[in-house]
Scaffold this motif. Structure first.
Motif, PDB file in Angstrom:
ATOM      1  N   THR A 102       0.814  -1.221   0.155  1.00  0.00           N
ATOM      2  CA  THR A 102       0.054  -0.153   0.272  1.00  0.00           C
ATOM      3  C   THR A 102       0.859   1.402   0.032  1.00  0.00           C
ATOM      4  O   THR A 102       1.683   1.410   0.880  1.00  0.00           O
ATOM      5  CB  THR A 102      -0.794  -0.083   1.226  1.00  0.00           C
ATOM      6  OG1 THR A 102      -1.527  -1.234   1.256  1.00  0.00           O
ATOM      7  CG2 THR A 102      -1.883   1.085   1.132  1.00  0.00           C
ATOM      8  N   SER A 103       0.759   2.206  -1.070  1.00  0.00           N
ATOM      9  CA  SER A 103       1.730   3.130  -1.392  1.00  0.00           C
ATOM     10  C   SER A 103       1.026   4.592  -1.180  1.00  0.00           C
ATOM     11  O   SER A 103      -0.268   4.827  -0.896  1.00  0.00           O
ATOM     12  CB  SER A 103       2.585   2.809  -2.573  1.00  0.00           C
ATOM     13  OG  SER A 103       2.800   4.013  -3.067  1.00  0.00           O
ATOM     14  N   LEU A 105      -0.462   7.878  -3.058  1.00  0.00           N
ATOM     15  CA  LEU A 105      -1.531   7.873  -4.321  1.00  0.00           C
ATOM     16  C   LEU A 105      -1.041   8.983  -5.204  1.00  0.00           C
ATOM     17  O   LEU A 105      -0.732  10.120  -4.397  1.00  0.00           O
ATOM     18  CB  LEU A 105      -2.886   8.249  -3.788  1.00  0.00           C
ATOM     19  CG  LEU A 105      -3.705   7.015  -2.989  1.00  0.00           C
ATOM     20  CD1 LEU A 105      -4.863   7.198  -2.641  1.00  0.00           C
ATOM     21  CD2 LEU A 105      -3.701   5.504  -3.849  1.00  0.00           C
ATOM     22  N   HIS A 337      -5.362  -1.420  -6.974  1.00  0.00           N
ATOM     23  CA  HIS A 337      -4.760  -0.338  -5.717  1.00  0.00           C
ATOM     24  C   HIS A 337      -3.323  -0.860  -5.282  1.00  0.00           C
ATOM     25  O   HIS A 337      -2.909  -0.220  -4.356  1.00  0.00           O
ATOM     26  CB  HIS A 337      -5.636  -0.543  -4.579  1.00  0.00           C
ATOM     27  CG  HIS A 337      -6.011  -1.911  -4.176  1.00  0.00           C
ATOM     28  ND1 HIS A 337      -7.201  -2.441  -3.871  1.00  0.00           N
ATOM     29  CD2 HIS A 337      -5.249  -2.936  -3.909  1.00  0.00           C
ATOM     30  CE1 HIS A 337      -7.048  -3.745  -3.519  1.00  0.00           C
ATOM     31  NE2 HIS A 337      -5.751  -4.260  -3.415  1.00  0.00           N
ATOM     32  N   LYS A 338      -2.657  -1.636  -6.287  1.00  0.00           N
ATOM     33  CA  LYS A 338      -1.204  -1.652  -5.967  1.00  0.00           C
ATOM     34  C   LYS A 338      -0.674  -0.793  -7.154  1.00  0.00           C
ATOM     35  O   LYS A 338      -0.662   0.525  -6.824  1.00  0.00           O
ATOM     36  CB  LYS A 338      -0.865  -3.223  -6.125  1.00  0.00           C
ATOM     37  CG  LYS A 338      -1.529  -4.079  -4.886  1.00  0.00           C
ATOM     38  CD  LYS A 338      -0.830  -5.245  -4.904  1.00  0.00           C
ATOM     39  CE  LYS A 338      -1.355  -5.855  -3.503  1.00  0.00           C
ATOM     40  NZ  LYS A 338      -2.465  -6.790  -3.713  1.00  0.00           N
ATOM     41  N   TYR A 341      -1.906   2.339  -8.841  1.00  0.00           N
ATOM     42  CA  TYR A 341      -2.007   3.610  -7.869  1.00  0.00           C
ATOM     43  C   TYR A 341      -3.291   4.217  -7.581  1.00  0.00           C
ATOM     44  O   TYR A 341      -3.409   5.535  -7.855  1.00  0.00           O
ATOM     45  CB  TYR A 341      -0.962   4.714  -8.213  1.00  0.00           C
ATOM     46  CG  TYR A 341       0.442   4.316  -8.343  1.00  0.00           C
ATOM     47  CD1 TYR A 341       1.107   4.555  -7.136  1.00  0.00           C
ATOM     48  CD2 TYR A 341       1.116   3.545  -9.226  1.00  0.00           C
ATOM     49  CE1 TYR A 341       2.731   4.201  -6.823  1.00  0.00           C
ATOM     50  CE2 TYR A 341       2.557   2.918  -8.939  1.00  0.00           C
ATOM     51  CZ  TYR A 341       3.145   3.381  -7.676  1.00  0.00           C
ATOM     52  OH  TYR A 341       4.620   2.667  -7.628  1.00  0.00           O
ATOM     53  N   VAL A 342      -4.283   3.461  -7.440  1.00  0.00           N
ATOM     54  CA  VAL A 342      -5.665   3.917  -7.303  1.00  0.00           C
ATOM     55  C   VAL A 342      -5.777   3.462  -5.868  1.00  0.00           C
ATOM     56  O   VAL A 342      -5.411   2.718  -5.381  1.00  0.00           O
ATOM     57  CB  VAL A 342      -6.527   2.975  -8.330  1.00  0.00           C
ATOM     58  CG1 VAL A 342      -7.925   3.162  -7.850  1.00  0.00           C
ATOM     59  CG2 VAL A 342      -6.469   3.448  -9.855  1.00  0.00           C
ATOM     60  N   PRO A 343      -6.729   4.302  -5.228  1.00  0.00           N
ATOM     61  CA  PRO A 343      -7.321   4.222  -3.807  1.00  0.00           C
ATOM     62  C   PRO A 343      -7.703   2.585  -3.753  1.00  0.00           C
ATOM     63  O   PRO A 343      -8.367   2.044  -4.430  1.00  0.00           O
ATOM     64  CB  PRO A 343      -8.190   5.030  -3.658  1.00  0.00           C
ATOM     65  CG  PRO A 343      -8.417   6.176  -4.404  1.00  0.00           C
ATOM     66  CD  PRO A 343      -7.664   5.464  -5.781  1.00  0.00           C
ATOM     67  N   MET A 344      -7.699   2.290  -2.356  1.00  0.00           N
ATOM     68  CA  MET A 344      -7.799   0.867  -2.071  1.00  0.00           C
ATOM     69  C   MET A 344      -9.261   0.281  -2.358  1.00  0.00           C
ATOM     70  O   MET A 344     -10.331   1.135  -2.364  1.00  0.00           O
ATOM     71  CB  MET A 344      -7.878   0.892  -0.340  1.00  0.00           C
ATOM     72  CG  MET A 344      -7.925  -0.495   0.191  1.00  0.00           C
ATOM     73  SD  MET A 344      -6.658  -1.742  -0.147  1.00  0.00           S
ATOM     74  CE  MET A 344      -4.962  -0.632  -0.031  1.00  0.00           C
TER      75      MET A 344
ATOM     76  N   PHE B  19       2.996  13.048  -6.801  1.00  0.00           N
ATOM     77  CA  PHE B  19       2.520  12.396  -5.678  1.00  0.00           C
ATOM     78  C   PHE B  19       2.535  13.478  -4.331  1.00  0.00           C
ATOM     79  O   PHE B  19       2.543  13.006  -3.192  1.00  0.00           O
ATOM     80  CB  PHE B  19       3.620  11.392  -5.477  1.00  0.00           C
ATOM     81  CG  PHE B  19       2.954   9.993  -6.181  1.00  0.00           C
ATOM     82  CD1 PHE B  19       3.277   9.925  -7.406  1.00  0.00           C
ATOM     83  CD2 PHE B  19       2.348   9.131  -5.584  1.00  0.00           C
ATOM     84  CE1 PHE B  19       3.029   8.863  -8.240  1.00  0.00           C
ATOM     85  CE2 PHE B  19       1.953   7.877  -6.347  1.00  0.00           C
ATOM     86  CZ  PHE B  19       2.233   7.896  -7.689  1.00  0.00           C
ATOM     87  N   ILE B 117     -10.281   8.030   1.587  1.00  0.00           N
ATOM     88  CA  ILE B 117      -9.569   8.082   0.653  1.00  0.00           C
ATOM     89  C   ILE B 117      -8.139   8.652   0.705  1.00  0.00           C
ATOM     90  O   ILE B 117      -7.164   7.743   0.222  1.00  0.00           O
ATOM     91  CB  ILE B 117     -10.301   8.884  -0.762  1.00  0.00           C
ATOM     92  CG1 ILE B 117     -11.734   8.627  -0.984  1.00  0.00           C
ATOM     93  CG2 ILE B 117      -9.358   8.848  -1.859  1.00  0.00           C
ATOM     94  CD1 ILE B 117     -11.834   7.308  -1.848  1.00  0.00           C
ATOM     95  N   ASN B 120      -6.115   6.071   2.642  1.00  0.00           N
ATOM     96  CA  ASN B 120      -5.820   4.784   1.860  1.00  0.00           C
ATOM     97  C   ASN B 120      -5.153   3.871   2.984  1.00  0.00           C
ATOM     98  O   ASN B 120      -4.126   3.281   2.773  1.00  0.00           O
ATOM     99  CB  ASN B 120      -4.841   5.118   0.956  1.00  0.00           C
ATOM    100  CG  ASN B 120      -4.809   4.306  -0.350  1.00  0.00           C
ATOM    101  OD1 ASN B 120      -5.855   3.681  -0.533  1.00  0.00           O
ATOM    102  ND2 ASN B 120      -3.675   3.936  -0.949  1.00  0.00           N
ATOM    103  N   GLN B 121      -6.160   3.420   4.059  1.00  0.00           N
ATOM    104  CA  GLN B 121      -5.620   2.393   4.913  1.00  0.00           C
ATOM    105  C   GLN B 121      -5.882   1.152   4.201  1.00  0.00           C
ATOM    106  O   GLN B 121      -6.838   0.953   3.331  1.00  0.00           O
ATOM    107  CB  GLN B 121      -6.170   2.609   6.256  1.00  0.00           C
ATOM    108  CG  GLN B 121      -5.939   3.938   6.933  1.00  0.00           C
ATOM    109  CD  GLN B 121      -4.461   3.908   7.509  1.00  0.00           C
ATOM    110  OE1 GLN B 121      -4.288   3.552   8.375  1.00  0.00           O
ATOM    111  NE2 GLN B 121      -3.941   4.867   6.857  1.00  0.00           N
ATOM    112  N   PRO B 385     -10.885  -1.415   1.764  1.00  0.00           N
ATOM    113  CA  PRO B 385     -10.862  -0.123   2.333  1.00  0.00           C
ATOM    114  C   PRO B 385     -11.512   0.299   3.684  1.00  0.00           C
ATOM    115  O   PRO B 385     -12.031  -0.680   4.209  1.00  0.00           O
ATOM    116  CB  PRO B 385     -11.492   0.849   1.263  1.00  0.00           C
ATOM    117  CG  PRO B 385     -12.397  -0.149   0.451  1.00  0.00           C
ATOM    118  CD  PRO B 385     -11.722  -1.527   0.872  1.00  0.00           C
TER     119      PRO B 385
END
Lengths: 558, 558
Positions: A102-103, A105, A337-338, A341-344, B19, B117, B120-121, B385
């Motif tokens: 999880t990086s 965004l 989401h990896k 680079y899209v939200p979870m 970013f 969002i 992003n957890q 999420p």
């Protein structure tokens, strides 16, 4: 009665306000909104990973189990969230958070996400999504084309075809893998003669009808745990996930794979699916997909590639050769989401053959009727949000070139970090990065010298001490909160497959610099000097000295 | 080489900007953000449902299948989304969108969603979610308490217990139902003697070991299609979902249920689970849960309640008696994006027994290790999420009282609308609302008189014509875009179970007024007069006149 009516009227008024867009720019809600934005900007600019606070302390803020009776103001809840939730969250966007997938965004994902939330479309059906459905079909088409490289005519024919789907959107890689294996399972036991297919009659009758004793999914020992979960969910049982040995680089041993297939065939167990991995979760390695595809074809097995992590490597002209053979896969998992680079909360699976998804097709009268363009008929999930919008935005705004930079940078950085570790007297590189993931551990020169000459018993003693120290460092560093690397357990061939605890590093955040990596190593080096681990360090040194002395009696005399 | 280095450096710079949080309040991104907000406010205030545009027209904007090579500006993509996506979306928040279960959101969900969002957890594990995990456990605890009413001590013991979970968060009701039945299936065939459990050895060996010919899930004919999908995914086969007849109010016939169980038992088919429905998707009815619980106990079956729609009825002091017996369920599905009014993409399942979820427990070395508080070990999904944050906010800001108002209002409104339909000369109420869902159809007085005396063949003719007209009205009204009701097919007992197409109305938006409902009926009435349906109306009238004349020769003479 009049009182009841009056209060009902007041309640209706109140609800009307709650569900209405506030018009005044200086409304309370606008102020709350601004407060949140300011606070979040601050949070995202922090370079720490987390504040040091025990989870049982945090739990006290979430101890009440009854739904509260009386409403509170939005501002009150917003303040609670900022104080108790945000302040105790993990800065997954921090450049020193390099322990998980999880990086950070791209910042533009935040304003664009508002569109998704506000529109609240439901992608199960066009009636509740309209333009979102063609957009989702386009996203599936783009990823399909990235993988399979069919020509324009292919996509003009299939991408928006109401009775076909080039893939399925999912909440993540786990559901994507499950969907692929669900398709594979139903496809392996189709309707024939008096048998109406596994999807209809179930696994028990399918195996009886086809005369099999079981059905197996083969994957390397480095396969993601979601595959075992899928084997359980699908009724095959966790045993049916057959783990195949890897070579020294954590890639599946294709000879061992073929042998295992032959062996299963003899036991009358159907080789249902072979899974290649494009980016193992722990070490970031890519299986020899091309050779695996041939073996899958030989045994009539579905060939699935779990590219949840490594899929976007296809954007890189320099590195995409690593993925050779992926275009032969029957299905491929991508996690958006990896490395998109899209939200979870979004992954997807694409199918080479547009007809494949029909193996799991479902319809209902009030929704997703036959012949509609609805994508809900072949997804495992029902109601789904419009996350495809954010993938679409990533693909348009970053484009192939942008993703290529992200992929190339990550791999470069991992190679530099590997070099840094190799040149460091107190750390040992365990897995060399093929993509942007590597593992290493605490292992000072003395221990390394000893390990080089140790007999199995001595090696076990040394590795046990090293495991304790590496684990201590990882936990303490996480608790201090300045940086985060994760840890896992590998069985390196060079240590006779003894389980070694290692630091695991994922370099996906473009803001992570060489200086930050150097600082992380320094902190770890310092932690190895802490009081709490001193005894263990002493034990390690003793074992190392004894090992070296026994190996070289001259040294003992000296 | 120098050139390559220089351009690499420029790329890194570019990514750094993408970013990073923009600092200037007048940055391009801030302007884009404001544009989006303004546009969305406009969209949400529109009272139409959708603009009239054919989907194949919309598809033209999503026709390109190759990932673009070159990046574009965020502002460009934002404009594209506003023009081509938002403008062609369905106004699910419109008070005249009353056809599906996707409703308006309380406006505060929008600013609060930003927190989710931006942070992003990833809830699979506390290392990537920290405070979000206790919050999720609290939400599961609150819903558990709402359903099972255990005392405070129970929740103090279990809510935050690392090795137990009171439920599982899911992307929606489909995965929640699947999770419940997965637990039920594994629990029905546990490890015993030499058998290591279905989860390990699979369904084939489980049935052989326990001497069963199959395993069945029983649910009324009105069960949600996700249950059949679950039966397929779980390897039981769609046939194993046994549909039980209902009474005239679309509630399961408990005598028929018990008979079916006895019959399955005789066939050596394990009665694995019985599913009660609390709010059928099509008609909003609630099964007699209390009686079903007793039958489930009698046959040693898992009792699951699909309360995806009706769950929040428990907030209403006036209506919660309808749910009596839900507290006896082994598992209960709730959909948060339905009547908890949370944005799309979250449901959950709660388990009465905190140990039940262990039937599907999974661990991995690098993540969700044993003994951690991570909630990922018993969810079907992996990375997830922090949607629990929005459920938490709903429960705090609206509180029990707020949800009660929403539930009570919806049911009141459905009852008023039912009355309006019953008093209307051209429409016929098909299912009376128990909750806030009802169905009706076009059926003018003349046709109703004819149906009252028709023989089966005549009734079929009349109903066939009525079906065509109702379908035409529904489609045309949707295309016009001012309002939306959905349609489905029911087999009413009063028409000898002949399949009747009906309008289906879900009244969950508090902004829907009696006037709006009256307008929707008026528009439908007008549509029945359109040129395109005139022939069908004429046929209907002919059939009605013939039927009445044959039944009453005097009328024919007159």
């Amino acid at each position: 009665m009049a009182g009841k009516k009056k209060s009902a009227h007041a309640s209706i008024e109140a609800m009307y306000r709650v569900f209405t867009v506030p018009e005044a720019p200086d409304s309370t809600l606008s102020r709350v909104d601004q407060d949140i934005s300011r606070n979040l900007a601050g949070f995202l600019q922090e370079h720490i990973v987390a504040v040091e606070r025990d989870l049982s302390e945090v739990e006290k803020n979430f101890a009440e189990s009854a739904v509260p009776e009386k409403p509170i103001f939005v501002s009150e809840q917003a303040q609670f969230l900022l104080d108790k939730l945000v302040a105790n969250s993990v800065h997954t966007a921090s450049p020193s958070f390099i322990g998980h997938m999880t990086s950070a965004l791209p910042y533009f994902m935040l304003p664009l996400s508002k569109i998704m939330i506000a529109l609240n479309q439901n992608l199960v059906k066009t009636e509740t999504s309209k333009a979102f459905t063609p957009m989702e079909r386009q996203v599936l088409g783009m990823i399909h084309r990235l993988v399979y490289q069919e020509d324009g005519a292919f996509y003009r024919k299939w991408m928006h075809d109401p009775s076909h789907a080039l893939g399925a959107m999912c909440s993540g890689g786990t559901v994507a893998n499950l969907t692929a294996l669900w398709v594979a399972r139903n496809h392996a036991f189709p309707a024939e003669g008096s048998f109406r297919g596994l999807h209809q009659e179930g696994l028990f009758r399918a195996l009886k009808y086809y005369g099999h004793e079981g059905a197996a999914i083969l994957v390397s020992r480095r396969g993601h745990y979601s595959l075992r979960k899928a084997a359980d969910v699908l009724g095959l049982g966790r045993d049916s996930l057959v783990a195949v040995d890897t070579d020294n680089d954590n890639r599946i041993d294709t000879d061992a794979l073929r042998d295992k297939c032959l062996q299963l065939q003899k036991q009358k167990i159907k080789v249902m699916a072979i899974c290649g991995i494009a980016g193992t979760t722990e070490t970031g390695n890519i299986d020899p997909l091309d050779a695996m595809a041939d073996i899958a074809r030989e045994f009539g097995a579905h060939f699935h590639v779990d590219a949840a992590w490594g899929g976007p490597t296809l954007f890189s002209r320099e590195h995409k050769h690593l993925m050779k053979g992926i275009e032969k896969a029957d299905s491929v998992t991508f996690d958006a989401h990896k490395q998109l680079y899209v939200p979870m909360g979004v992954g997807l699976v694409v199918f080479r053959d547009p007809a494949l998804a029909s193996a799991v097709e479902h319809h209902a009268q009030y929704i997703i009727r036959k012949g509609s363009r609805d994508l809900g008929s072949t997804t495992l999930e029902g109601s789904r949000p419009g996350m495809a919008m954010l993938i679409h935005s990533g693909l348009k705004i970053l484009a192939r070139e942008g993703y290529e930079i992200l992929i190339d940078q990550g791999i470069d950085k991992a190679q530099s970090f590997a070099e840094m570790i190799e040149n460091h007297p107190e750390f040992e590189l365990i897995t060399r990065p093929e993509l942007n993931i590597l593992t290493y551990r605490y292992c000072p020169d003395l221990a390394r010298q000893a390990l080089a000459v140790a007999n199995p018993l001595q090696a076990e003693r040394l590795n046990t001490a090293l495991n304790r120290i590496t684990k201590f460092i990882q936990k303490t560093q996480r608790e201090h909160g300045k940086a985060f690397v994760s840890r896992t357990r590998l069985e390196p061939a060079c240590y006779h497959h003894f389980p070694c605890i290692v630091f695991r590093v994922v370099l996906a955040n473009p803001l992570t610099t060489a200086d930050i990596l150097r600082d992380i190593l320094s902190e770890q080096q310092q932690l190895a000097k802490e009081e709490d681990i001193r005894d263990e360090i002493e034990i390690l040194h003793q074992h190392a000295r004894i090992t070296l002395a026994e190996h070289n009696p001259k040294a003992r005399q000296a």
